[in-house]
Scaffold this motif. Sequence first.
Motif, PDB file in Angstrom:
ATOM      1  N   TRP B 412      -0.910   5.285   1.131  1.00  0.00           N
ATOM      2  CA  TRP B 412      -1.387   3.926   1.371  1.00  0.00           C
ATOM      3  C   TRP B 412      -1.209   3.583   2.836  1.00  0.00           C
ATOM      4  CZ3 TRP B 412       2.333   0.439   3.168  1.00  0.00           C
ATOM      5  CH2 TRP B 412       3.661   0.865   3.071  1.00  0.00           C
ATOM      6  N   TYR B 414      -0.930  -0.173   5.662  1.00  0.00           N
ATOM      7  CA  TYR B 414      -1.193  -1.587   5.934  1.00  0.00           C
ATOM      8  C   TYR B 414      -2.637  -1.641   6.431  1.00  0.00           C
ATOM      9  CZ  TYR B 414       3.847  -2.393   5.756  1.00  0.00           C
ATOM     10  OH  TYR B 414       5.150  -2.485   5.343  1.00  0.00           O
ATOM     11  N   GLU B 421      -2.625  -7.091   2.760  1.00  0.00           N
ATOM     12  CA  GLU B 421      -1.462  -6.535   3.462  1.00  0.00           C
ATOM     13  C   GLU B 421      -1.511  -5.014   3.463  1.00  0.00           C
ATOM     14  OE1 GLU B 421      -1.063  -9.318   1.991  1.00  0.00           O
ATOM     15  OE2 GLU B 421       0.298 -10.567   3.173  1.00  0.00           O
ATOM     16  N   PHE B 422      -1.592  -4.459   2.230  1.00  0.00           N
ATOM     17  CA  PHE B 422      -1.612  -2.994   2.141  1.00  0.00           C
ATOM     18  C   PHE B 422      -2.583  -2.601   1.036  1.00  0.00           C
ATOM     19  CE2 PHE B 422       1.041  -3.929  -1.448  1.00  0.00           C
ATOM     20  CZ  PHE B 422       0.914  -2.850  -2.304  1.00  0.00           C
ATOM     21  N   TYR B 424      -4.245   1.180  -1.185  1.00  0.00           N
ATOM     22  CA  TYR B 424      -4.256   2.635  -1.343  1.00  0.00           C
ATOM     23  C   TYR B 424      -5.436   3.216  -0.577  1.00  0.00           C
ATOM     24  CZ  TYR B 424      -0.699   1.515  -4.662  1.00  0.00           C
ATOM     25  OH  TYR B 424       0.452   1.035  -5.211  1.00  0.00           O
TER      26      TYR B 424
END
Lengths: 227, 461
Positions: B412, B414, B421-422, B424
């Motif tokens: 993953w 950011y 936010e983040f 995969y």
Amino acid sequence: IVGGMPGNSPWTISLRDRKGQHFCGGSLVDAKWVISTRQCFSSCDADLTGYSAMMGTLFRDPKEGEPSKQNIPLSKIVCGPSESFLVMLQLETPAQFNERVSQICLPPERFIVPEGNTCEIAGWGETQGTADETVLNVAQMPVLSNKECNKFFRGRVKENEMCTAPVQIPVGACEKDYGGPLACQNSDCWVLEGVMIPMRRCGHKGQPNIFIRVSVYVDWIKKVMEL
Amino acid sequence: YRSPLNDFQRSEGRELVPLKGSVDRVRPLPGVSLEECAKQCSESLDCRAFNYETRPSVTCKLLPWIRDTNSAEVKRNVNSDLYEKKDYLRQCTVGKGTSYRGKVSKTVSGRECQQWWSKFPHDHRHTPSAKNGLELNYCRNPDGDPSGPWCYTTDPERRYETCGIPRCEDEVCMTCNGEDYRGQVDHTVEGLECQRWDQQYPHQHIYQPEKYPDKSLDDNYCRNPDASPVPWCYTTDPKVERQDCRISKCQKTLKRSRPTHTTYCFRNRGEDYRGKVNETTSGIPCQRWDAQYPHRHPFYPQAYECKGLEENYCRNPDGSEAPWCFTSVPEMRTAFCLQIKRCADDIEAEDCYHENGKNYQGTVRKTRKGITCQKWSLNTPHRTKINPTTHPHANLTENYCRNPDGDRHGPWCYTTDHKTEFDYCAIKQCAGEKVSIVEPAEKVEFTECGKREDRVNMKAR
């Protein structure tokens, strides 16, 4: 819920669209986070302006001044791993916990609920004439192992899904319940073990109900809340 | 019940700033309410716009200009909203166009207009005043001519001519049922003036502009936020809650399947789904759109010709969350057709990882949605909790996808999207590596969550 009874489920929340109408269910897993299903939302970056989570009421359309009701705008949507069909929804302000509103525990990572445990589903969705549609209905159902469940579905039930056993009367989730909880009791605590997903039949008698297995995604849920 | 604000077009978070040398013409009124400020401007012959400032203190600033390259420019200012008189902004006419104050100065045949103060080449009896708006050589309608604003021309052979300024109902045409209409009509078919969307009187309503950012509920213009057959508005008449607006339809374009239409899956809200699924999620047959039984409804196929309301197929004519239909069961009015799959919006995987990808050292730097990853060493747009300092052995170089925390769902990063936010990455597990993701039951104790008070039925004495 088909085959349910009016009941209490303080972690079950009602998702409301911009007109204030209930369209899906969800579960409060933290004061600021609700978990629901991806199918209820148009995209992973849907504009949630005007959408809200209602809680603290047993009524689908509570009266204006109902004191315990909380209606909190949604501020963010985060989609889960692709095969999970889960979404986390952030609340604009934290929910106030009281006897009508509380969070539900998350299961340990990769935990499998033992077969035969009795769990319950709750929601304000369709009842197909089996109960009062204006209130929160709850139905109990025993857990079925994936091995047994696969006998009904010819091996199509995946590890990230879980089933409840078929019963001889129609019981199960229906339209507008999706996203809501399958909650199982562990001592005196309730744990969110499954999330209701759209099914082709509502409470089809003699057929298991399928849910997304939450324990497979606990790491992701915690990561979303943390990051 | 008419608000003085109805005469103005609002620009949120903006102010009109006079160009050099004009500041002394600004009239500040401290502590005046918004409506009072609008009223003062409406009644002042010299006022054409006002800045309404809320910080550091409430101030109403009456201005003698509107946005114009020669006199004033619009600037961002979060502490101010700009209100400009519609009559000066509009490039179309309302009614006969007697209130038109635009800057068109040529007639329909292209002739230059004569200055109103001038009596040459054509002598006339219209004398400019502050009230009648006979400014420079702009097209005006001081005598209520049915063909709209006109002027005396500079051509000695042609005394006067209409300017051909379109009526607002014809200036912007609407397609389908006008959900995309963004024109400036602010009166209903019966001539009632519309209520501002940002006001709750005389009619209370749910369509607050901030709740519906994609519907452009600007000022008191006709809009269609609820998928009605045509744009409409709440009226300023307390006895008439809402009424349709008359807006011309665009000339029909060739009918052909839009490339965005889908048949086997649906994207976003499924408004472009044109497949043949005709049952609800739980298998209840749908009611035909052209039928009014068992459920009466306003979605007549002929009124919504762009929405594909054929047979009893699942459709989304009103911007709901997904395709839906009226059901054939009298007790259940509508239901979604969530069994229709969503079209995959993940981009194709660009690489594969082993096990959970903890040792992935590849160079993929895109999320599954195609968003570029944020550099691990930066704190923008997202402040990183996991970075090269906290995880020095995770090889967090550049913005490559990695799995420093052993996430079981794969590498993953950011993202550079401030809303995500983040996420995969566009990487899949290498083929044939599926391992069990669940474990057998064990006893677990919970302490704080999942508690509820179950009421026990008490037997009466």
